[in-house]
Scaffold this motif. Sequence first.
Motif, mmCIF file in Angstrom:
data_model
loop_
_atom_site.group_PDB
_atom_site.id
_atom_site.type_symbol
_atom_site.label_atom_id
_atom_site.label_comp_id
_atom_site.label_asym_id
_atom_site.label_seq_id
_atom_site.Cartn_x
_atom_site.Cartn_y
_atom_site.Cartn_z
ATOM 1 N N THR A 22 0.839 -1.192 0.000
ATOM 2 C CA THR A 22 0.000 0.000 0.000
ATOM 3 C C THR A 22 0.880 1.250 0.000
ATOM 4 O O THR A 22 2.056 1.188 0.363
ATOM 5 C CB THR A 22 -0.915 0.021 1.237
ATOM 6 O OG1 THR A 22 -0.112 -0.126 2.409
ATOM 7 C CG2 THR A 22 -1.931 -1.108 1.176
ATOM 8 N N LEU A 35 -5.660 -1.985 -6.481
ATOM 9 C CA LEU A 35 -7.071 -1.603 -6.607
ATOM 10 C C LEU A 35 -7.940 -2.793 -6.973
ATOM 11 O O LEU A 35 -9.041 -2.979 -6.427
ATOM 12 C CB LEU A 35 -7.221 -0.489 -7.659
ATOM 13 C CG LEU A 35 -7.123 0.953 -7.143
ATOM 14 C CD1 LEU A 35 -5.754 1.222 -6.520
ATOM 15 C CD2 LEU A 35 -7.397 1.955 -8.259
ATOM 16 N N ARG A 36 -7.465 -3.623 -7.910
ATOM 17 C CA ARG A 36 -8.254 -4.800 -8.304
ATOM 18 C C ARG A 36 -8.382 -5.793 -7.150
ATOM 19 O O ARG A 36 -9.428 -6.408 -6.963
ATOM 20 C CB ARG A 36 -7.607 -5.466 -9.522
ATOM 21 C CG ARG A 36 -7.721 -4.636 -10.805
ATOM 22 C CD ARG A 36 -7.325 -5.443 -12.034
ATOM 23 N NE ARG A 36 -5.944 -5.885 -11.989
ATOM 24 C CZ ARG A 36 -4.919 -5.138 -12.412
ATOM 25 N NH1 ARG A 36 -5.140 -3.917 -12.881
ATOM 26 N NH2 ARG A 36 -3.688 -5.606 -12.380
ATOM 27 N N ALA A 56 -9.179 2.971 0.903
ATOM 28 C CA ALA A 56 -10.072 2.599 -0.197
ATOM 29 C C ALA A 56 -10.905 3.799 -0.642
ATOM 30 O O ALA A 56 -11.122 4.008 -1.843
ATOM 31 C CB ALA A 56 -10.972 1.445 0.231
ATOM 32 N N LEU A 59 -8.847 6.066 -2.705
ATOM 33 C CA LEU A 59 -8.561 5.473 -4.009
ATOM 34 C C LEU A 59 -9.813 5.337 -4.872
ATOM 35 O O LEU A 59 -9.710 4.977 -6.052
ATOM 36 C CB LEU A 59 -7.920 4.099 -3.826
ATOM 37 C CG LEU A 59 -6.575 4.069 -3.093
ATOM 38 C CD1 LEU A 59 -6.082 2.623 -2.935
ATOM 39 C CD2 LEU A 59 -5.536 4.891 -3.842
ATOM 40 N N VAL A 61 -12.250 3.103 -4.501
ATOM 41 C CA VAL A 61 -12.555 1.700 -4.745
ATOM 42 C C VAL A 61 -13.388 1.161 -3.593
ATOM 43 O O VAL A 61 -13.212 1.553 -2.430
ATOM 44 C CB VAL A 61 -11.254 0.875 -4.904
ATOM 45 C CG1 VAL A 61 -10.414 0.911 -3.640
ATOM 46 C CG2 VAL A 61 -11.547 -0.572 -5.289
#
Length: 289
Positions: A22, A35-36, A56, A59, A61
């Motif tokens: 991270t 991210l995936r 998250a 980002l 996501v």
Amino acid sequence: MTTSTGPRGTTPDGGALVLAATPIGNSDDASGHLLRLLADADIVAAEDTRRLHALAARLGVTVGGRVVSYHEHNETARADELLDTVASGGTVAVVTDAGMPSVSDPGYRVVTRAVERGLRVTAAPGPSAVLTALALSGLPTDRFTFEGFPPRKPGERARSLVALATEPRTMVFFEAPHRIAETLAAMAQAFGDDRHGAVCRELTKTYEEVLRGGLGELAARASEEHLRGEICVVVAGAPPAPPASVDDVVGEVLDRVAGGERLKTVVAEVAEAAGVPKRELYAAALDAR
């Protein structure tokens, strides 16, 4: 016996334990792979679940799977629970608050257990405070050692640093801001005021700063400036020891001969170990007798 698995990072039945790096400061450093994983993993094991959700959100996501806490106090007990998901074909992502899991952070124990169980372990590599500090330090990068956090107690810290005084490789340490001044002073004491170092703080963040100089100078600056933030200290390795001379080792020869050993045998052994000419050492030993 270790298992052999395919290039996509999965066990034959599809499961994988993924160590996911991270950002250490700048959220833009997050990889597409991270991210995936956050979106698709069956379980995300986080050192701090609140920080994970905050990351998250930054980002953009949505964490798609179950989020569980995984930190230094429960990593051993929780390892098999996580790996049961991997064994059944699921994906478990392990993330820490910043940087690469298992590098001075939780992750090592679950990796060890996964290897014991023959399960696939892979990584989503990314930011590393250790490598970033090393690269920015201006010190040799061809060989280095990561030493983590020095001991907190002054006596233990002093002993551990003295043990590293002759380490030839560049050394990388972590340290807390409230201990950095005393740690740098202890390093100057153990390694010498003039040994080169770099104090790298707040890497990739708004107030990133790298201070370079002798350890004595750095210790003084840290004491005066009260450095804050996440800190890495990079220290140059010890310079090569000067080569031994005949005069340095002739005393050892004489002591061993006085103890009953043959002069020629002792001279041959000592000369080879010290890297000095055998003929010169033999002559010096004769003269000294």
